[in-house]
Design a protein around this motif. Structure first.
Motif, PDB file in Angstrom:
ATOM      1  N   GLY A  68       0.812  -1.216   0.000  1.00  0.00           N
ATOM      2  CA  GLY A  68       0.000   0.000   0.000  1.00  0.00           C
ATOM      3  C   GLY A  68       0.843   1.262   0.000  1.00  0.00           C
ATOM      4  N   PHE A  69       1.877   1.292   0.845  1.00  0.00           N
ATOM      5  CA  PHE A  69       2.754   2.462   0.891  1.00  0.00           C
ATOM      6  C   PHE A  69       3.489   2.641  -0.444  1.00  0.00           C
ATOM      7  N   THR A  70       3.904   1.518  -1.056  1.00  0.00           N
ATOM      8  CA  THR A  70       4.606   1.608  -2.341  1.00  0.00           C
ATOM      9  C   THR A  70       3.734   2.281  -3.383  1.00  0.00           C
ATOM     10  N   TYR A  71       2.487   1.806  -3.534  1.00  0.00           N
ATOM     11  CA  TYR A  71       1.638   2.334  -4.602  1.00  0.00           C
ATOM     12  C   TYR A  71       1.223   3.776  -4.348  1.00  0.00           C
ATOM     13  N   LEU A  72       0.960   4.114  -3.087  1.00  0.00           N
ATOM     14  CA  LEU A  72       0.651   5.514  -2.784  1.00  0.00           C
ATOM     15  C   LEU A  72       1.848   6.413  -3.081  1.00  0.00           C
ATOM     16  N   TRP A  73       3.040   5.936  -2.780  1.00  0.00           N
ATOM     17  CA  TRP A  73       4.262   6.708  -3.026  1.00  0.00           C
ATOM     18  C   TRP A  73       4.466   6.908  -4.526  1.00  0.00           C
ATOM     19  N   VAL A  74       4.219   5.853  -5.313  1.00  0.00           N
ATOM     20  CA  VAL A  74       4.331   5.970  -6.772  1.00  0.00           C
ATOM     21  C   VAL A  74       3.388   7.061  -7.274  1.00  0.00           C
ATOM     22  N   ALA A  75       2.146   7.039  -6.793  1.00  0.00           N
ATOM     23  CA  ALA A  75       1.159   8.017  -7.249  1.00  0.00           C
ATOM     24  C   ALA A  75       1.542   9.432  -6.844  1.00  0.00           C
ATOM     25  N   ILE A  76       1.980   9.594  -5.590  1.00  0.00           N
ATOM     26  CA  ILE A  76       2.362  10.930  -5.116  1.00  0.00           C
ATOM     27  C   ILE A  76       3.556  11.462  -5.906  1.00  0.00           C
ATOM     28  N   ASN A  77       4.559  10.598  -6.133  1.00  0.00           N
ATOM     29  CA  ASN A  77       5.719  11.032  -6.921  1.00  0.00           C
ATOM     30  C   ASN A  77       5.313  11.488  -8.313  1.00  0.00           C
ATOM     31  N   ALA A  78       4.368  10.755  -8.919  1.00  0.00           N
ATOM     32  CA  ALA A  78       3.944  11.098 -10.277  1.00  0.00           C
ATOM     33  C   ALA A  78       3.280  12.463 -10.313  1.00  0.00           C
ATOM     34  N   ASN A  79       2.482  12.773  -9.308  1.00  0.00           N
ATOM     35  CA  ASN A  79       1.766  14.043  -9.292  1.00  0.00           C
ATOM     36  C   ASN A  79       2.602  15.199  -8.765  1.00  0.00           C
ATOM     37  N   ALA A  80       3.495  14.899  -7.823  1.00  0.00           N
ATOM     38  CA  ALA A  80       4.288  15.968  -7.207  1.00  0.00           C
ATOM     39  C   ALA A  80       5.598  16.231  -7.936  1.00  0.00           C
ATOM     40  N   GLY A  81       6.004  15.292  -8.812  1.00  0.00           N
ATOM     41  CA  GLY A  81       7.265  15.463  -9.518  1.00  0.00           C
ATOM     42  C   GLY A  81       8.486  15.197  -8.674  1.00  0.00           C
ATOM     43  N   TRP A  82       8.318  14.498  -7.538  1.00  0.00           N
ATOM     44  CA  TRP A  82       9.462  14.173  -6.686  1.00  0.00           C
ATOM     45  C   TRP A  82      10.322  13.108  -7.339  1.00  0.00           C
ATOM     46  N   ASP A  83      11.615  13.088  -6.981  1.00  0.00           N
ATOM     47  CA  ASP A  83      12.469  12.019  -7.499  1.00  0.00           C
ATOM     48  C   ASP A  83      12.141  10.718  -6.765  1.00  0.00           C
ATOM     49  N   GLY A  84      12.609   9.605  -7.322  1.00  0.00           N
ATOM     50  CA  GLY A  84      12.234   8.296  -6.790  1.00  0.00           C
ATOM     51  C   GLY A  84      13.215   7.686  -5.818  1.00  0.00           C
ATOM     52  N   ALA A  85      14.220   8.444  -5.360  1.00  0.00           N
ATOM     53  CA  ALA A  85      15.263   7.853  -4.519  1.00  0.00           C
ATOM     54  C   ALA A  85      14.697   7.296  -3.215  1.00  0.00           C
ATOM     55  N   GLY A  86      13.834   8.076  -2.556  1.00  0.00           N
ATOM     56  CA  GLY A  86      13.269   7.607  -1.295  1.00  0.00           C
ATOM     57  C   GLY A  86      12.458   6.341  -1.480  1.00  0.00           C
ATOM     58  N   LEU A  87      11.645   6.310  -2.525  1.00  0.00           N
ATOM     59  CA  LEU A  87      10.858   5.117  -2.831  1.00  0.00           C
ATOM     60  C   LEU A  87      11.771   3.941  -3.142  1.00  0.00           C
ATOM     61  N   GLY A  88      12.891   4.220  -3.820  1.00  0.00           N
ATOM     62  CA  GLY A  88      13.837   3.156  -4.139  1.00  0.00           C
ATOM     63  C   GLY A  88      14.415   2.503  -2.904  1.00  0.00           C
TER      64      GLY A  88
END
Length: 212
Positions: A68-88
């Motif tokens: 759940g946290f992974t998919y929410l993070w993917v969505a937030i990154n896509a909309n906010a334009g954040w880099d993916g390092a933290g999610l990685g």
């Protein structure tokens, strides 16, 4: 994980796989990531609250938060334009945790098929770590192939069989799932090149501007 929740995990992995193959934009994939991510956070919370402190129930629900946290993070990154390092780096944590859940499925639950499935999820989330945490962007199409296949192999198809009460857990399905999953990882790079969206054509004017 219930069959219903697992079925939609399959859907979001397929969509995210297509995103990594360049067939869907991150913004286009965001809504399903929000829907499934929210479901995978709300569901275990309700289960744990209603569990009465039953350790087995709490343990069974706990793994859902990883996804759940992974998919929410993917969505937030896509909309906010954040880099993916933290999610990685979070994905590395998920990969290690998935190894523990795989061991539990084998040793405690006597469910070798889901032991293999958890193992394949560990591999996929480790690939997410390589892609995002270590910024190995060239792996995106290969990781997309693995995500797409695992969405069907480890989630959508098992979930459908579980809901239809036709899930044949045991050694035989574990072997089949493991062999297909391993073959997908081995062939992911050439398959990624084959299935990735073609790069957009560059106009003569853009090409001239790039070299001047």
């Amino acid at each position: 994980m219930t069959g219903v929740g697992l079925f939609y995990v399959g859907a979001v992995l397929v969509v995210n796989g297509l995103m990594l193959l360049g067939r869907i934009t991150p913004q286009g994939a965001a809504p399903l990531n929000y829907f499934v991510g929210g479901l995978q956070v709300l569901t275990p919370t309700v289960v744990i609250v209603q569990s009465g402190g039953d350790a087995a129930v709490v343990f069974g629900a706990s793994g859902l938060y990883l996804f759940g946290f992974t998919y929410l993070w993917v969505a937030i990154n896509a909309n906010a334009g954040w880099d993916g390092a933290g999610l990685g780096w979070f994905s590395l944590f998920v990969a290690v945790a998935a190894i523990g859940y795989a061991w539990h499925a084998f040793a405690v639950e006597a469910d070798p098929a889901f032991g293999v499935i958890w193992g394949l999820w560990a591999v996929l989330w480790f690939l997410f770590f390589l892609l995002l945490g270590l910024d190995l962007g060239s792996l995106a199409p290969a990781v997309g192939v693995v995500a797409l296949v695992e969405g069907l192999l480890t989630a959508a198809v098992p979930a459908f069989l579980i809901m239809a009460q036709r899930w044949p857990t045991g050694v035989a399905p574990a072997i089949v799932i493991g062999v297909i999953g391993a073959a997908t990882v081995v062939a992911a790079i050439p398959l990624g090149r084959l299935l990735a969206a073609p790069a957009p054509a560059i106009s003569p004017q853009a090409a001239a501007a790039a070299v001047t």
